[in-house]
Design a protein around this motif. Structure first.
Motif, PDB file in Angstrom:
ATOM      1  N   ILE A  30     -25.467  43.909 -72.082  1.00  0.00           N
ATOM      2  CA  ILE A  30     -25.444  42.637 -72.324  1.00  0.00           C
ATOM      3  C   ILE A  30     -24.962  42.545 -73.509  1.00  0.00           C
ATOM      4  O   ILE A  30     -25.721  43.131 -74.307  1.00  0.00           O
ATOM      5  CB  ILE A  30     -26.294  41.541 -71.688  1.00  0.00           C
ATOM      6  N   GLU A  31     -24.117  41.410 -74.320  1.00  0.00           N
ATOM      7  CA  GLU A  31     -24.137  41.494 -75.360  1.00  0.00           C
ATOM      8  C   GLU A  31     -25.025  40.369 -75.762  1.00  0.00           C
ATOM      9  O   GLU A  31     -24.844  38.804 -75.552  1.00  0.00           O
ATOM     10  CB  GLU A  31     -23.064  40.667 -76.260  1.00  0.00           C
ATOM     11  N   THR A  32     -25.986  40.326 -75.915  1.00  0.00           N
ATOM     12  CA  THR A  32     -26.980  38.870 -76.412  1.00  0.00           C
ATOM     13  C   THR A  32     -26.636  38.447 -78.359  1.00  0.00           C
ATOM     14  O   THR A  32     -26.698  39.548 -79.238  1.00  0.00           O
ATOM     15  CB  THR A  32     -28.296  39.033 -76.383  1.00  0.00           C
ATOM     16  N   SER A  33     -25.906  37.584 -78.391  1.00  0.00           N
ATOM     17  CA  SER A  33     -25.988  36.923 -79.313  1.00  0.00           C
ATOM     18  C   SER A  33     -27.551  36.253 -80.171  1.00  0.00           C
ATOM     19  O   SER A  33     -27.960  36.271 -79.089  1.00  0.00           O
ATOM     20  CB  SER A  33     -25.012  35.513 -79.504  1.00  0.00           C
ATOM     21  N   PRO A  34     -27.895  36.076 -81.556  1.00  0.00           N
ATOM     22  CA  PRO A  34     -28.406  35.776 -81.966  1.00  0.00           C
ATOM     23  C   PRO A  34     -28.845  34.791 -81.326  1.00  0.00           C
ATOM     24  O   PRO A  34     -27.799  34.054 -80.890  1.00  0.00           O
ATOM     25  CB  PRO A  34     -29.004  36.216 -83.457  1.00  0.00           C
ATOM     26  N   GLU A  35     -30.514  33.972 -81.163  1.00  0.00           N
ATOM     27  CA  GLU A  35     -30.163  32.661 -80.464  1.00  0.00           C
ATOM     28  C   GLU A  35     -30.124  31.417 -81.564  1.00  0.00           C
ATOM     29  O   GLU A  35     -29.841  31.890 -82.708  1.00  0.00           O
ATOM     30  CB  GLU A  35     -32.583  32.462 -80.831  1.00  0.00           C
ATOM     31  N   GLY A  36     -30.100  30.636 -80.460  1.00  0.00           N
ATOM     32  CA  GLY A  36     -29.814  28.929 -81.612  1.00  0.00           C
ATOM     33  C   GLY A  36     -28.206  29.313 -82.247  1.00  0.00           C
ATOM     34  O   GLY A  36     -27.670  30.284 -81.740  1.00  0.00           O
ATOM     35  N   PHE A  37     -27.896  28.041 -82.921  1.00  0.00           N
ATOM     36  CA  PHE A  37     -26.546  27.992 -83.833  1.00  0.00           C
ATOM     37  C   PHE A  37     -26.396  27.911 -84.783  1.00  0.00           C
ATOM     38  O   PHE A  37     -27.849  27.297 -84.976  1.00  0.00           O
ATOM     39  CB  PHE A  37     -26.114  27.238 -82.790  1.00  0.00           C
ATOM     40  N   GLN A  60     -21.320  26.035 -86.689  1.00  0.00           N
ATOM     41  CA  GLN A  60     -20.835  26.320 -85.466  1.00  0.00           C
ATOM     42  C   GLN A  60     -21.399  24.172 -84.667  1.00  0.00           C
ATOM     43  O   GLN A  60     -21.016  24.214 -83.490  1.00  0.00           O
ATOM     44  CB  GLN A  60     -21.806  26.813 -84.494  1.00  0.00           C
ATOM     45  N   CYS A 119     -18.299  22.554 -82.961  1.00  0.00           N
ATOM     46  CA  CYS A 119     -18.562  22.027 -81.717  1.00  0.00           C
ATOM     47  C   CYS A 119     -18.403  20.713 -81.438  1.00  0.00           C
ATOM     48  O   CYS A 119     -17.441  19.434 -80.933  1.00  0.00           O
ATOM     49  CB  CYS A 119     -20.071  22.199 -81.421  1.00  0.00           C
ATOM     50  N   SER A 167     -21.964  23.886 -71.630  1.00  0.00           N
ATOM     51  CA  SER A 167     -22.341  24.236 -73.411  1.00  0.00           C
ATOM     52  C   SER A 167     -24.317  23.958 -73.421  1.00  0.00           C
ATOM     53  O   SER A 167     -24.698  23.679 -73.434  1.00  0.00           O
ATOM     54  CB  SER A 167     -21.409  23.117 -74.063  1.00  0.00           C
ATOM     55  N   PRO A 168     -24.269  25.535 -74.340  1.00  0.00           N
ATOM     56  CA  PRO A 168     -25.432  26.068 -74.315  1.00  0.00           C
ATOM     57  C   PRO A 168     -25.724  24.708 -76.064  1.00  0.00           C
ATOM     58  O   PRO A 168     -27.369  25.447 -75.931  1.00  0.00           O
ATOM     59  CB  PRO A 168     -25.025  27.033 -75.617  1.00  0.00           C
ATOM     60  N   PHE A 169     -24.627  23.946 -76.533  1.00  0.00           N
ATOM     61  CA  PHE A 169     -25.608  23.540 -77.072  1.00  0.00           C
ATOM     62  C   PHE A 169     -26.475  22.423 -77.152  1.00  0.00           C
ATOM     63  O   PHE A 169     -26.284  22.237 -75.340  1.00  0.00           O
ATOM     64  CB  PHE A 169     -24.067  22.585 -78.415  1.00  0.00           C
ATOM     65  N   ARG A 217     -28.571  19.001 -75.119  1.00  0.00           N
ATOM     66  CA  ARG A 217     -27.785  18.071 -74.682  1.00  0.00           C
ATOM     67  C   ARG A 217     -27.622  16.417 -75.397  1.00  0.00           C
ATOM     68  O   ARG A 217     -26.752  15.986 -75.119  1.00  0.00           O
ATOM     69  CB  ARG A 217     -29.016  17.588 -73.580  1.00  0.00           C
TER      70      ARG A 217
END
Lengths: 277, 252
Positions: free
Chosen positions: A4-11, A15, A19, A113-115, A117
């Motif tokens: 899995i390509e896991t991106s670092p946690e959070g934005f 970013q 958004c 979206s992962p941002f 809510r």
């Protein structure tokens, strides 16, 4: 799972900015493409201005009350109320269409979206406010041709923060209603139970001292109506003045509505769950 | 696949009620990575409710939902960024161009315009729609819109794709094309896919199947194995037997 390509946690902040920009940009594009919505948003206050106000200017005398320093025409008196009306309609329309029309899918696209809510809902709200401000300035431009204008050109600038704040308040109210009230599925219901009562029980069409003369309890209702404070905040800002009570009231109402809307859309506590299926 | 691999989607003991009505009752199943899993159930079986829980529209109050090990309630950001979704309702902005739709979606995942256009162009090429990037979404056919929605759902490179009744409203050819397109993505990109449907003929022998009926999982396994186990003629026959037996046992 190794692949899995896991991106670092959070934005990152950048970013978040991307958004927010994306949500506002989309709302702006949709606004440009939906000419009918724009035209009807513009025609509504103009009908009030040119027909209603023209008819009533002989009937309703406006005495000199702040921020006015001379007698003003009735058209001039109701202009701030009509600016707020544009924002009221815009707030209700965008929020309700969000949930009940074919937009329901778009709301879900947004919320998946992962941002966080709260951020997504605030971005959506700010996008709606931006559109409502464009509509108000289009209205002001047409009104200017009829010599309905602030005392100095600076009024066009000083009214901007007031519009931003009142737009936020009315948009947050619409968002809250959209999440809470199942019965208001069509716009007619919202017209009858939200827009008309808020608009008529306010200082948009007549100064509150006139209401007080005829009905003290109605006066009290008008005095706590959030819409009255939106109108007065805009009216004073348009005259380069600050109505502190209204500023405080609009800020407070906006905060309460926004927090309530975010809570209502929170999946863990949210009322949206009551809608079922 | 090995038993130790983290499932793309793990649903454990999930229940959900609307007031007194129980929509999901202790539902558990997994979508293995790189698999095509069909969630099969009639209308009202609870598919949409499950979909709403996995996409976090509603809170999963009872039970656990993990996406590649990230719990949807405790780590929603991590879980959602591993997930691509195609909703049953059409969700493209019809007035916007295809590429503008993609750029908007990419922004919702923190991807800037330049990167979004680069990824969007290759996603559209893969969907066979490279020449439609600047057309308005309104100009596309139903099947093309669905392909764009899939391309959009994959822009942020998730490893799990959820599709909620994606073939509703499509004609027979468009349905077959779409199904083939998604199956190809599973083969070439090793995507885990959860495909919900009530249409039996969308199931192939090698698919993982989860049969959901009136809120409960009645059977899971490879389609061909389920057919063999029940001595049924095909998966449709097996489905009728399984759900029919359930209705005799628990009349509504």
């Amino acid at each position: 799972m190794s692949n899995i390509e896991t991106s670092p946690e959070g934005f990152s902040l950048r970013q978040y900015a991307i958004c927010l920009w994306g949500v506002v940009w989309r709302e702006g594009l949709r606004f440009l493409h939906q000419r009918e919505r724009f035209v009807s948003a513009l025609v509504r206050p103009l009908v009030w201005l040119f027909i209603f106000a023209a008819g009533f200017r002989q009937v309703l005398g406006i005495s000199i009350i702040p921020p006015y320093e001379t007698y003003v025409l009735y058209e001039v008196y109701i202009a701030p109320g009509l600016m707020a009306m544009i924002q009221l309609f815009n707030g209700m329309q965008s929020s309700l269409s969000m949930v009940y029309d074919r937009e329901m899918g778009n709301m879900r696209t947004l919320l998946v979206s992962p941002f966080p809510r709260w951020f997504l809902l605030s971005a959506k709200l700010l996008a709606g406010v931006a559109v409502s401000i464009l509509q108000v300035y289009a209205f002001l431009l047409i009104a200017w041709f009829w010599e309905i204008e602030p005392p100095t050109r600076w009024g066009y600038l000083t009214v901007l923060p007031a519009l931003a704040l009142s737009g936020l308040m009315l948009g947050a109210l619409g968002m809250l209603l959209s999440s809470l009230i199942k019965q208001l599925e069509n716009f007619a219901g919202v017209m009858n139970f939200v827009i008309f009562p808020m608009f008529f029980a306010s200082s948009a069409l007549y100064p509150l001292w006139r209401v007080q003369e005829s009905s003290p309890w109605l006066y009290r209702l008008c005095a706590i109506n959030p819409f009255t404070h939106a109108v007065e905040l805009i009216r004073f800002a348009y005259y380069q003045k600050i109505e502190w009570t209204s500023l405080a009231a609009v800020s407070a109402y906006a905060s309460v509505f926004l927090v309530a809307a975010i809570v209502a859309y929170d999946p863990a506590r949210g009322m949206i769950i009551r809608k079922g299926g | 696949m090995s038993k130790t691999a983290t499932p793309a989607l793990a649903i454990r003991d999930v229940s959900h009620s609307y007031g007194a009505r129980r929509a999901l009752d202790h539902v558990s199943f997994e979508v293995p990575p790189g698999s095509f899993t069909v969630l099969l159930g009639l209308n009202g079986a609870g598919k949409s409710t499950l979909f709403s829980l996995v996409t976090r529209l509603y809170a999963a109050r009872e039970g656990e939902i993990d996406i590649f090990g990230a719990n949807i309630m405790r780590q929603p950001g991590e879980a959602l960024r591993r997930l691509g979704v195609v909703f049953q309702a059409r969700t493209l902005d019809l007035e916007l161009s295809v590429m503008q739709n993609l750029v908007y979606h990419a922004a919702l995942h923190g991807l800037g315009s330049f990167e979004a256009r680069r990824r969007g162009a290759s996603a559209l090429a893969r969907a066979g729609l490279a020449d439609r990037a600047n057309d308005k979404a309104r100009a596309l056919s139903g099947g093309q819109m669905r392909r764009v929605e899939i391309a959009r759902a994959l822009l942020h490179a998730p490893r799990l794709l959820l599709l909620d009744e994606p073939t509703v409203g499509l004609d027979i050819k468009a349905r077959a094309d779409l199904l083939a397109h998604v199956r190809q993505l599973v083969d070439t990109e090793k995507l885990g896919v959860l495909w919900t449907t009530h249409l039996i003929d969308e199931v192939a022998d090698n698919d993982q199947v989860v049969i959901l009926h009136r809120g409960r999982v009645l059977e899971t396994g490879r389609a061909a194995d389920i057919v063999g186990h029940y001595g049924a003629a095909d998966i449709g026959d097996a489905f009728s037997r399984i759900t029919g037996a359930d209705e005799e046992k628990f009349p509504a």
